[in-house]
Design a protein around this motif. Structure first.
Motif, PDB file in Angstrom:
ATOM      1  N   GLU A 127       0.828  -1.200   0.000  1.00  0.00           N
ATOM      2  CA  GLU A 127       0.000   0.000   0.000  1.00  0.00           C
ATOM      3  C   GLU A 127       0.869   1.259   0.000  1.00  0.00           C
ATOM      4  N   GLU A 128       0.216   2.390  -0.187  1.00  0.00           N
ATOM      5  CA  GLU A 128       0.920   3.678  -0.113  1.00  0.00           C
ATOM      6  C   GLU A 128       1.308   3.960   1.335  1.00  0.00           C
ATOM      7  N   PRO A 129       2.499   4.486   1.587  1.00  0.00           N
ATOM      8  CA  PRO A 129       2.902   4.827   2.954  1.00  0.00           C
ATOM      9  C   PRO A 129       2.049   5.951   3.531  1.00  0.00           C
ATOM     10  N   ILE A 130       1.831   5.903   4.853  1.00  0.00           N
ATOM     11  CA  ILE A 130       1.110   6.942   5.587  1.00  0.00           C
ATOM     12  C   ILE A 130       2.138   7.700   6.417  1.00  0.00           C
ATOM     13  N   VAL A 131       2.193   9.013   6.256  1.00  0.00           N
ATOM     14  CA  VAL A 131       3.148   9.844   6.999  1.00  0.00           C
ATOM     15  C   VAL A 131       2.661   9.987   8.434  1.00  0.00           C
ATOM     16  N   VAL A 160       3.874   1.660   6.384  1.00  0.00           N
ATOM     17  CA  VAL A 160       3.139   0.989   5.309  1.00  0.00           C
ATOM     18  C   VAL A 160       2.840  -0.444   5.760  1.00  0.00           C
ATOM     19  N   LYS A 161       1.655  -0.909   5.396  1.00  0.00           N
ATOM     20  CA  LYS A 161       1.280  -2.284   5.713  1.00  0.00           C
ATOM     21  C   LYS A 161       1.865  -3.194   4.644  1.00  0.00           C
ATOM     22  N   VAL A 192       2.202  -7.533   9.365  1.00  0.00           N
ATOM     23  CA  VAL A 192       3.540  -6.942   9.237  1.00  0.00           C
ATOM     24  C   VAL A 192       3.430  -5.498   8.744  1.00  0.00           C
ATOM     25  N   ILE A 193       4.095  -4.582   9.459  1.00  0.00           N
ATOM     26  CA  ILE A 193       4.197  -3.194   9.001  1.00  0.00           C
ATOM     27  C   ILE A 193       5.658  -2.848   8.804  1.00  0.00           C
ATOM     28  N   GLN A 194       5.915  -1.811   8.034  1.00  0.00           N
ATOM     29  CA  GLN A 194       7.280  -1.353   7.795  1.00  0.00           C
ATOM     30  C   GLN A 194       7.338   0.135   8.114  1.00  0.00           C
ATOM     31  N   LEU A 240       1.485   6.250  15.096  1.00  0.00           N
ATOM     32  CA  LEU A 240       1.656   4.898  14.557  1.00  0.00           C
ATOM     33  C   LEU A 240       0.591   3.964  15.120  1.00  0.00           C
ATOM     34  N   ILE A 241       0.378   4.017  16.421  1.00  0.00           N
ATOM     35  CA  ILE A 241      -0.634   3.166  17.054  1.00  0.00           C
ATOM     36  C   ILE A 241      -2.015   3.480  16.487  1.00  0.00           C
ATOM     37  N   LYS A 242      -2.309   4.766  16.317  1.00  0.00           N
ATOM     38  CA  LYS A 242      -3.597   5.178  15.762  1.00  0.00           C
ATOM     39  C   LYS A 242      -3.786   4.642  14.338  1.00  0.00           C
ATOM     40  N   VAL A 243      -2.746   4.746  13.512  1.00  0.00           N
ATOM     41  CA  VAL A 243      -2.824   4.288  12.126  1.00  0.00           C
ATOM     42  C   VAL A 243      -3.028   2.779  12.051  1.00  0.00           C
ATOM     43  N   VAL A 244      -2.247   2.016  12.817  1.00  0.00           N
ATOM     44  CA  VAL A 244      -2.375   0.556  12.716  1.00  0.00           C
ATOM     45  C   VAL A 244      -3.733   0.085  13.239  1.00  0.00           C
ATOM     46  N   LYS A 245      -4.310   0.832  14.170  1.00  0.00           N
ATOM     47  CA  LYS A 245      -5.657   0.482  14.643  1.00  0.00           C
ATOM     48  C   LYS A 245      -6.710   0.854  13.608  1.00  0.00           C
ATOM     49  N   GLU A 246      -6.696   2.125  13.171  1.00  0.00           N
ATOM     50  CA  GLU A 246      -7.762   2.641  12.313  1.00  0.00           C
ATOM     51  C   GLU A 246      -7.601   2.246  10.843  1.00  0.00           C
TER      52      GLU A 246
END
Length: 78
Positions: A2-6, A27-28, A33-35, A63-69
């Protein structure tokens, strides 16, 4: 992939006349697994066998917010 999230951006001084820009992205890669990608402009990069990413407290919260949402990781605690 996927596209990276800043999740963080900043600038810092590395010399009298030079400022570096830094951007931290996530990015997922796979379902579990995330990078983290740290991109720094304005500094000569060193090549080695290991690498690290510097992460600020507010970036970790983002980061925590992104991986959750965004990625659906509901079992991550804050």
């Amino acid at each position: 992939m996927e596209e990276p999230i800043v999740i963080g951006k900043d600038k810092f001084r590395i010399g009298e006349d030079e400022t570096a820009r830094r951007e931290l992205r996530v990015v997922k890669v796979h379902d579990d697994v995330i990078q983290l990608q740290e991109e720094v402009h304005g500094i000569i990069a060193l090549v080695g066998a290991s690498s690290s990413v510097n992460i600020k407290k507010d970036e970790l919260k983002n980061l925590i917010k992104v991986v959750k949402e965004q990625f659906g990781w509901t079992d991550i605690c804050e």
